[in-house]
Design an enzyme around this catalytic site. Structure first.
Site, PDB file in Angstrom:
ATOM      1  N   ARG A 115     -51.549  27.036 -13.691  1.00 14.65           N
ATOM      2  CA  ARG A 115     -50.823  28.209 -13.603  1.00 14.65           C
ATOM      3  C   ARG A 115     -51.728  29.410 -13.093  1.00 14.65           C
ATOM      4  NH1 ARG A 115     -48.259  28.722 -19.351  1.00 14.65           N
ATOM      5  NH2 ARG A 115     -47.737  30.968 -18.559  1.00 14.65           N
ATOM      6  N   LYS A 148     -35.557  25.544 -29.542  1.00 15.88           N
ATOM      7  CA  LYS A 148     -35.468  24.225 -29.142  1.00 15.88           C
ATOM      8  C   LYS A 148     -34.322  23.574 -28.780  1.00 15.88           C
ATOM      9  CE  LYS A 148     -40.088  23.074 -30.700  1.00 15.88           C
ATOM     10  NZ  LYS A 148     -40.894  21.930 -31.622  1.00 15.88           N
ATOM     11  N   ARG A 157     -32.485  22.163 -25.288  1.00 12.55           N
ATOM     12  CA  ARG A 157     -31.635  21.099 -25.133  1.00 12.55           C
ATOM     13  C   ARG A 157     -30.335  21.319 -24.424  1.00 12.55           C
ATOM     14  NH1 ARG A 157     -32.466  17.139 -30.311  1.00 12.55           N
ATOM     15  NH2 ARG A 157     -34.617  16.861 -30.531  1.00 12.55           N
ATOM     16  N   HIS A 174     -41.589  25.424 -43.069  1.00 10.46           N
ATOM     17  CA  HIS A 174     -41.838  24.403 -42.663  1.00 10.46           C
ATOM     18  C   HIS A 174     -42.284  23.249 -43.718  1.00 10.46           C
ATOM     19  CE1 HIS A 174     -40.641  25.705 -38.864  1.00 10.46           C
ATOM     20  NE2 HIS A 174     -41.653  25.630 -38.061  1.00 10.46           N
TER      21      HIS A 174
END
Length: 312
Positions: free
Chosen positions: A35, A138, A142, A271
């Protein structure tokens, strides 16, 4: 074995550098996005140059230049995104969606592996805030992949051993505790723990496998399905020393979520709760054709007892 051309995006990251090495080890023609925004980050530049010396090809591109991304994607058959999910919020979501758009426009990609490599976001719709945003974003990626009809594989790698095993799953350190260990509830809830190099090996195995096309693949080998208590007992046996064990209830563990604490810490609490109290990594069945160690029995994955030996 078929050799394909692979572009790794995020190749200097924690899992990305391992994926680059796995692509090279498995003989694929490996491209790594360099990048333009790298600026003066000498460590990243030197890592990229080391990949080049090992046989990878560096491809310049920028997320602020859509054309450059499309041109980079056109060079390959497979794209693997390994951009960090630690701070996946908004910025990385935008980058992932830009990558999806580039893949859609290029029109030549036979397989895309987006930045996942953790818990399955499709199973985390009930996740606690603020950590839930990680899974929601996420799922947004998807949705974009599937609406664009991009061939894909989602990799669920569960717990990286570097963050969960060497420290016996203590949140405040990456090193093994010397005297005291905090146990979550009865510490018998099963999780799954993976050497990060093995995650990369399994992920790259899927990229040209018709059995994994448009599927979610769990990396959940049976010998690495362990409880926190299992990890503690492994360590005690290796060291010959018993740790003093303190237990924290689910309610006490979640109490800091009521405070305005650091975002990353609060995400971690959520989490850890889902993993060690709820058992979100193992409280469902995985078919043999959707579990990596069953699909690729030739891979000799690292058992956590051996992984812990490096900390002695």
């Amino acid at each position: 074995m078929t050799k394909v051309k692979v572009l790794v995006v995020g190749g200097t990251g924690y899992i990305g550098k391992r994926i680059v090495k796995a692509c090279l080890a498995q003989g694929h023609e490996t491209y790594v996005l360099r990048r333009r925004e790298i600026g003066l980050d000498i460590d990243k530049l030197q890592m990229l140059l080391s990949f080049k010396m090992e046989g990878a090809r560096l491809v310049e591109g920028s997320f602020s230049d859509h054309h450059s991304l499309v041109e980079a994607v056109k060079l390959v058959d497979v794209v693997i995104s390994a951009m960090s999910g630690v701070h996946f919020r908004s910025h990385n979501l935008l980058l992932q969606l830009k990558l999806v758009e580039a893949i859609k426009e290029a029109g030549n990609v036979k397989r895309f592996l987006p930045s996942e490599f953790g818990m399955d976001p499709a199973r985390m719709g009930h996740a606690l805030e603020p950590g839930r945003i990680t899974f929601d974003e996420k799922m947004t990626v998807r949705k974009a992949i599937e609406e664009a009809q991009i061939p894909h594989t989602y990799i669920i790698a569960n717990c990286f051993a570097g963050y969960f095993v060497g420290n016996l799953s203590q949140m405040v350190t990456l090193l093994p505790p010397k005297e005291n260990v905090l146990l979550y509830g009865d510490a018998n809830v099963k999780g799954c723990f993976m050497d990060e190099d093995d995650v990369a090996t399994y992920a790259v195995k899927t990229i040209d496998d018709p059995r994994t096309l448009n599927k979610t693949i769990n990396i959940r080998p049976p010998d690495n399905i362990l409880s926190q208590r299992d990890l503690v007992e492994m360590w005690e046996k290796l060291t010959g020393k018993q740790l003093h064990k303190n237990t924290i209830s689910a309610n006490d563990f979640l109490a800091p979520l009521k405070d305005d604490g650091e975002y990353a810490h609060q995400v971690g609490i959520g989490h850890f709760y889902h993993i060690f109290y709820e058992g979100c990594l193992t409280n469902f069945e995985v078919k043999d054709d959707e579990e990596a160690s069953k699909l690729y029995q030739e891979v000799e994955y690292t058992r956590m007892n051996d992984y812990l030996k490096r900390y002695l």
